[in-house]
Motif scaffolding. Structure first.
Motif, mmCIF file in Angstrom:
data_model
loop_
_atom_site.group_PDB
_atom_site.id
_atom_site.type_symbol
_atom_site.label_atom_id
_atom_site.label_comp_id
_atom_site.label_asym_id
_atom_site.label_seq_id
_atom_site.Cartn_x
_atom_site.Cartn_y
_atom_site.Cartn_z
ATOM 1 N N ALA A 17 36.360 39.899 53.438
ATOM 2 C CA ALA A 17 36.410 38.974 52.313
ATOM 3 C C ALA A 17 35.061 38.295 52.104
ATOM 4 O O ALA A 17 34.584 38.156 50.973
ATOM 5 N N ALA A 18 34.423 37.870 53.194
ATOM 6 C CA ALA A 18 33.127 37.198 53.081
ATOM 7 C C ALA A 18 32.065 38.136 52.519
ATOM 8 O O ALA A 18 31.214 37.727 51.716
ATOM 9 N N ARG A 19 32.111 39.398 52.933
ATOM 10 C CA ARG A 19 31.138 40.373 52.415
ATOM 11 C C ARG A 19 31.398 40.654 50.936
ATOM 12 O O ARG A 19 30.448 40.790 50.150
ATOM 13 N N LEU A 20 32.652 40.765 50.551
ATOM 14 C CA LEU A 20 32.972 40.981 49.132
ATOM 15 C C LEU A 20 32.554 39.774 48.300
ATOM 16 O O LEU A 20 32.025 39.922 47.191
ATOM 17 N N GLN A 21 32.753 38.594 48.836
ATOM 18 C CA GLN A 21 32.337 37.378 48.122
ATOM 19 C C GLN A 21 30.831 37.376 47.902
ATOM 20 O O GLN A 21 30.344 37.005 46.823
ATOM 21 N N ALA A 22 30.080 37.816 48.892
ATOM 22 C CA ALA A 22 28.624 37.869 48.765
ATOM 23 C C ALA A 22 28.188 38.858 47.691
ATOM 24 O O ALA A 22 27.122 38.696 47.083
ATOM 25 N N LEU A 23 29.021 39.873 47.452
ATOM 26 C CA LEU A 23 28.719 40.870 46.420
ATOM 27 C C LEU A 23 29.232 40.447 45.046
ATOM 28 O O LEU A 23 29.028 41.157 44.061
ATOM 29 N N GLY A 24 29.929 39.327 45.001
ATOM 30 C CA GLY A 24 30.480 38.873 43.729
ATOM 31 C C GLY A 24 31.737 39.610 43.329
ATOM 32 O O GLY A 24 32.127 39.586 42.156
ATOM 33 N N LEU A 126 34.401 31.554 51.598
ATOM 34 C CA LEU A 126 35.323 32.047 50.583
ATOM 35 C C LEU A 126 35.655 30.946 49.590
ATOM 36 O O LEU A 126 35.685 29.759 49.936
ATOM 37 N N PRO A 127 35.929 31.316 48.344
ATOM 38 C CA PRO A 127 36.306 30.304 47.347
ATOM 39 C C PRO A 127 37.666 29.702 47.651
ATOM 40 O O PRO A 127 38.521 30.335 48.285
ATOM 41 N N ALA A 128 37.867 28.478 47.207
ATOM 42 C CA ALA A 128 39.144 27.798 47.418
ATOM 43 C C ALA A 128 40.282 28.610 46.804
ATOM 44 O O ALA A 128 40.146 29.156 45.710
ATOM 45 N N GLY A 129 41.382 28.694 47.519
ATOM 46 C CA GLY A 129 42.554 29.393 47.003
ATOM 47 C C GLY A 129 42.537 30.891 47.181
ATOM 48 O O GLY A 129 43.470 31.574 46.739
ATOM 49 N N SER A 130 41.505 31.433 47.830
ATOM 50 C CA SER A 130 41.430 32.892 47.979
ATOM 51 C C SER A 130 42.282 33.405 49.137
ATOM 52 O O SER A 130 42.465 34.609 49.282
ATOM 53 N N ILE A 131 42.801 32.500 49.974
ATOM 54 C CA ILE A 131 43.716 32.887 51.050
ATOM 55 C C ILE A 131 45.097 32.325 50.729
ATOM 56 O O ILE A 131 45.252 31.118 50.521
ATOM 57 N N GLU A 132 46.089 33.186 50.690
ATOM 58 C CA GLU A 132 47.474 32.761 50.468
ATOM 59 C C GLU A 132 48.209 32.806 51.802
ATOM 60 O O GLU A 132 48.503 33.876 52.330
ATOM 61 N N PHE A 133 48.487 31.625 52.371
ATOM 62 C CA PHE A 133 49.149 31.534 53.668
ATOM 63 C C PHE A 133 50.661 31.709 53.519
ATOM 64 O O PHE A 133 51.232 31.528 52.447
ATOM 65 N N GLY A 134 51.304 32.034 54.627
ATOM 66 C CA GLY A 134 52.752 32.212 54.625
ATOM 67 C C GLY A 134 53.219 33.354 53.770
ATOM 68 O O GLY A 134 54.366 33.369 53.304
ATOM 69 N N SER A 135 52.353 34.356 53.576
ATOM 70 C CA SER A 135 52.658 35.466 52.672
ATOM 71 C C SER A 135 52.642 36.779 53.444
ATOM 72 O O SER A 135 51.582 37.290 53.822
ATOM 73 N N GLN A 136 53.799 37.331 53.684
ATOM 74 C CA GLN A 136 53.929 38.584 54.421
ATOM 75 C C GLN A 136 54.112 39.745 53.452
ATOM 76 O O GLN A 136 54.977 39.716 52.581
#
Length: 528
Positions: A17-24, A126-136
């Protein structure tokens, strides 16, 4: 529609995710837990320090990717305390005795503030909201041009669409918890189900003390216990960088079902074991405990039954392929070509997946096709490969020493040779990825780039030379004389290693070709 859905916010998922964020590039991370890290779990000590109950160590000499990433993230590390006497206890009615070996962890280091600092630093990018917790994620349906993910969150089922999905999870969890439509190929499904989850059948105990009394006594904190009533079979120094937080850690020797049955009395039993080994100063009730077999999103049911099955076997190339025309990928440390089971393997897996994603590919080149002249970029790459080839036998020796320092004694030659070779291949792919090819596109015939032989040519004879050098070293090494099957390997054993090296080469060659095709954007030409 989501571009890339990443399932799992452990080291692999967050690194990708961090690498993708760096690539935009756009992405969403789905995490079943309510925290980041996966198997990375650091708890605060009473003294304010950090105690790792999950991954703890990395080896910069043999794991260069994590060493570089920590530098990039500005994270400090410190050496694992290994100096001093190592103890062994074979009889519960006798005192522990000095062991005949030292340097148990073979140059390992730890992250200041605990391993959680790595995942925190990645998540902070990572931008805010890019991780959705409690999601299986419970299902994936391939629609040909996108995938549909079935998500269970808070007892509610919903679905989202994505161009592609990456499972940065233990393979066995995927096999157990996720349904696929169409069904996965039988060989892939079998590989997912058979790949043991690193640490999933293990439990870790860390006990806090006022001071590191064992250091004052000239002891390393390392101990090995093998009597019939053993609680912790391996003990180590778990202090922080300056020992202001003093602690001893250990791996529980009991199988998951027994650990569960005695959980109420575990603190007393662990303390008694510490006193057996280190004396009355080791009596403490400050136990920090993590049983990974009870973690719903770490251990599959199959993993709980794998206790004491021996070291897990990783390296199945099925898990490193892109499926459904690039819409389905598998990551996690167990899928890595080297460093599997470690944080290094998680980072390596993320790098491999990143190379395969369209978001990581440059725009199609409009330059001229390659002429007979060798591009300067490949001359520079060949020079780099020459340097790596020269240092590769030293990589083998370091990997061999690391395996031996952790008391492993089987397939040493096989694992160290393959690890050293795959490490060079992984770094070569990263080097090619960063190489500026200018306006050279090359020609493509039946899916093969004319640039591929230029990159692969520098490796001619590499794996054979590595194996020959490793066998020669083992035959003259005093340390290897204790392992006759490794010091003087038989022909059938060498044949197995040769086949492993050939498989690693084929996978590397295909990855190089795919990388060069994506970098140049060259078009296929029919032969004729």
């Amino acid at each position: 529609m989501i571009d890339t859905a990443i399932v799992g916010a452990g080291v692999c998922g967050l690194e990708l995710a961090a690498r993708l964020q760096a690539l935009g590039a756009s992405f969403t991370v789905f995490e079943a837990r309510d925290r980041i890290g996966g198997r990375v779990l650091t708890k605060p000590a009473a003294s304010g320090g950090a105690l790792d109950l999950g991954p703890t160590w990395f080896w910069p000499d043999t794991e260069p990717r994590i060493a570089r990433r920590l530098d990039e993230l500005g994270l400090a590390s410190f050496p694992q305390h290994d100096s001093g006497t190592v103890l062994k206890l074979d009889d519960p009615n006798k005192a522990a005795e000095p062991a005949e070996y030292s340097g148990v962890h073979g140059g390992a280091r730890r992250i200041v503030g605990g391993s959680v600092r790595l995942v925190e630093a990645l998540a902070a990018r990572l931008p805010a909201g890019s991780i959705e917790f409690g999601s299986q994620i419970v299902s994936v349906v391939d629609h040909g041009d996108h995938v549909e993910l079935g998500i269970r969150a808070g007892g509610i089922d919903r679905s989202v669409s994505a161009k592609r999905v990456v499972f940065a999870l233990p393979p066995r969890l995927v096999a157990q918890d996720v349904s696929f439509s169409p069904a996965l190929p039988e060989a892939l499904a079998a590989s997912l189900a058979a790949t043991r989850t690193w640490m999933a059948d293990q439990a870790k105990a860390v006990v806090e003390y006022p001071t590191a009394f064992w250091r004052d006594a000239g002891q390393s904190g390392n101990a090995f216990v093998s009597h019939a009533q053993v609680m912790l079979h391996e003990i180590f120094d778990a202090c922080d960088a300056d020992a202001s937080t003093a602690a001893l850690g250990g791996f529980v020797a009991l199988p998951p079902e027994v650990r569960t049955a005695i959980r109420a009395g575990l603190s007393l039993l662990v303390s008694s074991q510490m006193v057996q080994v280190f004396g009355v100063a080791a009596d403490s009730e400050k136990l920090n405990y993590q049983d990974w077999s009870t973690e719903r999103f770490t251990a599959s049911e199959a993993d709980k039954a794998s206790f004491n099955d021996g070291p897990p076997v990783y390296g199945d190339a099925m898990l490193r392929r892109a499926w459904w025309d690039g819409r389905l990928h598998f990551g996690g440390t167990e899928s890595a070509s080297y460093g599997a089971g470690h944080m290094e393997g998680a980072l390596e897996a993320a790098a491999r997946i990143l190379r395969a994603l369209p978001a990581a590919r440059p725009a199609t080149s409009t330059g001229a096709a390659m002429t007979d002249e060798r591009p300067a970029a490949f001359t520079e790459f060949a020079t780099w490969v020459t340097i790596q080839r020269a240092s590769a036998p030293e990589r083998y020796k370091k990997l061999l020493h690391q395996l031996m320092s952790t008391q492993q004694s089987e397939q040493l030659l096989q694992r160290a040779v393959l690890g050293a070779v795959e490490q060079v291949y992984s770094e070569a792919l990263a080097r090619l990825e960063e190489t500026d090819l200018g306006n050279v596109t090359g020609m493509v015939v039946q899916g093969k780039s004319s640039l591929t032989p230029l990159a692969l040519g520098a490796f001619a004879g590499f794996s054979k030379a590595m194996l020959d050098a490793a066998i020669a070293f083992n035959r003259t090494s005093c340390a290897m004389s204790n392992f006759p099957d490794e010091a003087k390997p038989q022909a059938d054993y060498i044949d197995v290693i040769v086949r492993d090296l050939a498989a690693a080469w084929r996978e590397f060659a295909m990855a190089v070709n795919e990388l060069l095709l994506s970098k140049t954007g060259a078009k296929d030409h029919a032969p004729g």
